[in-house]
Design a protein around this motif. Structure first.
Motif, short mmCIF file in Angstrom:
data_model
loop_
_atom_site.label_atom_id
_atom_site.label_comp_id
_atom_site.label_asym_id
_atom_site.label_seq_id
_atom_site.Cartn_x
_atom_site.Cartn_y
_atom_site.Cartn_z
N ILE A 199 -5.66 3.24 -7.84
CA ILE A 199 -5.48 4.42 -7.07
C ILE A 199 -6.82 4.97 -6.51
CG2 ILE A 199 -4.61 7.03 -7.37
CD1 ILE A 199 -2.96 6.27 -9.59
N TYR A 200 -6.84 4.87 -5.19
CA TYR A 200 -7.85 5.20 -4.29
C TYR A 200 -7.94 6.84 -3.91
CZ TYR A 200 -9.13 0.25 -3.94
OH TYR A 200 -9.70 -0.90 -4.26
N VAL A 201 -8.95 7.37 -4.04
CA VAL A 201 -9.09 8.67 -3.85
C VAL A 201 -10.11 8.92 -2.81
CG1 VAL A 201 -8.10 9.74 -5.78
CG2 VAL A 201 -10.49 9.27 -5.73
N ALA A 254 6.51 7.28 -8.87
CA ALA A 254 6.36 6.23 -8.02
C ALA A 254 4.89 5.61 -8.33
CB ALA A 254 6.56 6.69 -6.68
N GLU A 255 3.83 6.39 -8.45
CA GLU A 255 2.62 5.68 -8.75
C GLU A 255 2.84 4.84 -9.94
OE1 GLU A 255 -0.44 9.08 -6.64
OE2 GLU A 255 -0.53 8.95 -8.97
N ILE A 256 3.32 5.36 -11.17
CA ILE A 256 3.59 4.81 -12.21
C ILE A 256 4.12 3.66 -12.21
CG2 ILE A 256 4.43 5.02 -14.88
CD1 ILE A 256 3.72 7.98 -14.75
N TYR A 257 5.12 3.73 -11.50
CA TYR A 257 6.15 2.49 -11.48
C TYR A 257 5.26 1.37 -10.58
CZ TYR A 257 9.80 -0.68 -10.39
OH TYR A 257 10.79 -1.81 -10.61
N VAL A 261 0.91 -1.06 0.15
CA VAL A 261 0.05 -0.05 -0.04
C VAL A 261 0.98 1.22 -0.05
CG1 VAL A 261 -1.73 1.28 1.08
CG2 VAL A 261 -1.75 -1.21 1.22
N PHE A 262 0.73 1.89 -1.15
CA PHE A 262 1.54 3.34 -1.21
C PHE A 262 0.79 4.50 -0.90
CE2 PHE A 262 3.15 6.42 -4.26
CZ PHE A 262 4.15 6.68 -3.64
N VAL A 263 1.31 5.32 0.11
CA VAL A 263 0.73 6.56 0.61
C VAL A 263 1.07 7.70 -0.35
CG1 VAL A 263 0.38 8.14 2.52
CG2 VAL A 263 0.61 5.64 2.75
#
Length: 651
Positions: free
Chosen positions: A517-519, A440-443, A419-421
């Protein structure tokens, strides 16, 4: 002398009981029975007044003791003497009415049976009814007198005068509960009607004032008390009465929600309203119980565990009963403090404190080799926008390279979830910090295509009170008597509490299937200048009078308005109405992977210029408002739900 001194110990016991706020229930029963005796004497007297034999002032007969026996029986049945008299209220009055009514009905029934058999009655039927009225009056009056006397004995002239905000049923219940509370530090003196119209009515013989009347009568050391339910209504209606009250330097306190009240309401349950209460948004609570299967008996790694977000994630993980929590951070002292907190507050939870830097892949591999974490929450990051603008290679080194290290190891060691913050600054970034997070999101999304590990990204706005946020900065400026510095009069930000942010992270970690990607629906954005006004008022000061506000201009890379969605993204709903998935349009062809590898190579070799050039190719929406004067923000318009976008246009 002996006959005089023998009763003294019993009397002293009662006195001590009064001092300790407790009287034996047997004493209350005896008093109630005595009142019944008095009521019977009055009833016999009134009945005898219509008899030919004349008035009978004192009647001692077997009939009297028979009726007292019936009354004592119903005292026992209904246990009307059990409650604490100093807290007597409407429910107690109903109980006394029940006791009296059933006793009168029983006497009337006995009268009928006895009259059939002997031609006599214990007391005339009219006398039984009179007895019931008199007894109820005496029982009720006794409790009212004791309650009021107790309040007067425990009241202090130093108690703060307080008004209740509102006149709803719940507001009246708050007033009644606080008036009944013996140790209450507030002296309830009236009600404040949140509407403008005048009211001539009174509640508990206390006045109801509108705001203008209150404003004229306000005195030092006056407080306003409001229930949290009322706060929700005021926020939903964008009611500014709380701000107006704080402007008058009135202290405002809140009670918890109705379901959390004790009976009676203790004074310590009252808390001063805080900044979150003034943000005009309802806090979001997620159901963490359903998340337990995802985290129970798991080894969980939390990076940035000593930070404000990481430490709260750790605390919220504990009730989900993980096997072990790995606290990873590079800051020695904060990590030590976090470890002490864990030992004190959660002694049953197994954990390890690990000093490490996410840029050091060899060290990270040792940790994965030793502990094999099954779930990773990656919160370690550099987040200060202006500082990262001056040190772009460090932003890429930690936010991109460090994230890549952890993600690669999660794949190598078959972790279940990663889980990436992330941040809302990764959307249409205008600064290096946001662009590095977007990279980082793209990777992570590229890994999610084929990896067994479920990679999930959470994206949210500013967190109230987090390390380095605007709140502590404003607080220091207020303590220094100002001025408060705001970059722009129109700058706005989305805000959420630390508690909400971490709940989102845990919820997303449980529901994610990989690659999302959760918003978060964060409500409406808040003007930073309004935030400054609220903080000044909460400090008991007046904006622009006691504390000045100065505008310093936007800093490099800083936006006027934050965004939660990129221009080419749309959202799809989840099972929770406040959580959505950003449906990205990115494809991961060879060119994208080539750029990711090039960014990694130049970041590791500290080639700042080349790394930034590749970053702009990898994240084409990355447009610095300062490097590209031909692009400017010309509008801000709503899109899906409450989200906003910037519309860029060639100058």
């Amino acid at each position: 002398m002996k006959s005089i001194t023998k009763p003294l110990p019993a009397f002293l016991d009662i006195a001590r009981g009064l001092i300790k706020n407790y009287v034996p229930r047997g004493v209350i029963f005896a008093i109630d029975l005595t009142l019944a005796f008095v009521a019977l004497q009055i009833a016999f007297f009134l009945v005898s007044s219509i008899q030919p034999n004349g008035l009978d002032f004192f009647n001692i007969s077997w009939q009297l003791f028979a009726i007292l026996g019936v009354q004592a029986f119903f005292f026992f049945v209904f246990k009307s003497y059990i409650g604490l008299i100093r807290y007597s209220g409407f429910k107690d009055a109903i109980k006394q009415l029940q006791v009296t009514l059933f006793c009168v009905l029983a006497i009337l029934a006995i009268n009928a049976v006895y009259f059939v058999n002997s031609g006599e009655k214990l007391i005339l039927d009219a006398g039984a009814v009179i007895y019931g009225f008199v007894l109820f009056s005496l029982l009720f009056f006794f409790r009212v007198v004791v309650k009021r006397a107790y309040q007067m004995m425990h009241s202090s002239p130093e108690n703060t005068r307080a008004f209740i905000l509102g006149t709803d049923q719940i507001d009246v219940a708050i007033a009644e509960g606080l008036i009944s509370e013996s140790s209450n530090k507030f002296n309830i003196v009236g009600f404040l009607n949140e509407n403008d119209h005048k009211m001539r009515n009174r509640i508990f013989n206390l006045p109801i004032l509108n705001f203008e009347q209150f404003k004229k009568s306000v005195q030092p050391e006056v407080a306003i008390i409001v229930g949290e339910n009322k706060l929700d209504k005021l926020n939903a209606a964008n009611n500014e009465i709380l701000s107006k009250l704080l402007e008058l330097k009135v202290k405002v306190y809140k009670l918890p929600r109705v379901k959390d009240w004790d009976d009676p309401i203790p004074s310590h349950a009252l808390k001063k309203i805080n900044l979150e209460d003034l943000l005009q948004r309802n806090p979001i609570k997620l159901d963490l119980n359903k998340l337990e299967p995802y985290y129970r008996n798991k080894v969980i790694l939390v990076t940035g565990a000593a930070g404000s977000i990481g430490s709260e994630i750790v605390k919220q993980l504990v009730p989900l009963r993980p096997k072990m929590i790995l606290l990873l951070d590079q800051a020695e002292t904060p990590l030590h403090d976090m470890s002490l907190c864990m030992c004190k507050d959660y002694p049953e939870q197994a954990f390890k404190q690990i000093i490490a830097n996410v840029r050091n892949k060899k060290r990270l591999r040792q940790i994965f080799e030793k502990y094999s974490p099954e779930v990773i929450f990656h919160g370690a990051a550099y987040k200060h926008v202006p500082m990262m603008e001056e040190n772009p290679i460090e932003a890429l080194d930690v936010n991109f390279y460090g994230t890549r290290n952890l993600a690669d190891l999660a794949v190598d060691y078959n972790a279940e979830r990663f889980v990436f913050v992330s941040t809302d600054k990764a959307v249409n970034p205008t600064n290096i910090m946001g662009a590095s997070k977007r990279a980082a999101e793209i990777y992570i999304q590229s890994l999610a295509v084929d990896a067994k590990t479920r990679f999930i990204t959470t994206r949210f706005g500013n967190v109230l009170g987090s390390n380095g946020s605007v709140i502590p900065h404003f607080k220091k400026q207020i303590e220094a008597n100002g001025p408060i510095t705001v970059t722009h009069a129109e700058i706005t930000r989305y805000f959420m509490t630390i508690d909400e942010a971490c709940q989102l992270v845990l919820e997303a970690g449980g529901m994610g299937n990989g690659g999302e990607i959760y918003v978060f629906d964060m409500g409406s954005p808040i003007k930073i200048v309004d935030l400054a006004h609220h903080m000044i008022r909460l400090s008991g000061l007046v904006p622009e009078k006691d504390i000045k506000i100065e505008f310093t201009g936007l800093r490099p890379g800083e936006k006027l308005y934050e965004e939660l969605l990129a221009d080419r993204e749309t959202t799809i709903p989840t099972h929770h109405e406040k959580i959505m998935i950003a449906q990205a349009t990115h494809t991961f062809d060879d060119s994208k992977h080539f750029l990711l590898d090039g960014l990694l190579k130049n970041t590791k070799s500290k080639e700042t210029r080349k790394a930034v050039e590749i970053l702009k190719l990898l994240v084409p929406e990355f447009v610095s408002l300062y490097e590209k004067p031909s692009l400017k923000v010309v509008a801000r318009k709503p899109t899906n739900g409450t989200h906003t976008r910037l519309v860029r246009k060639r100058a």
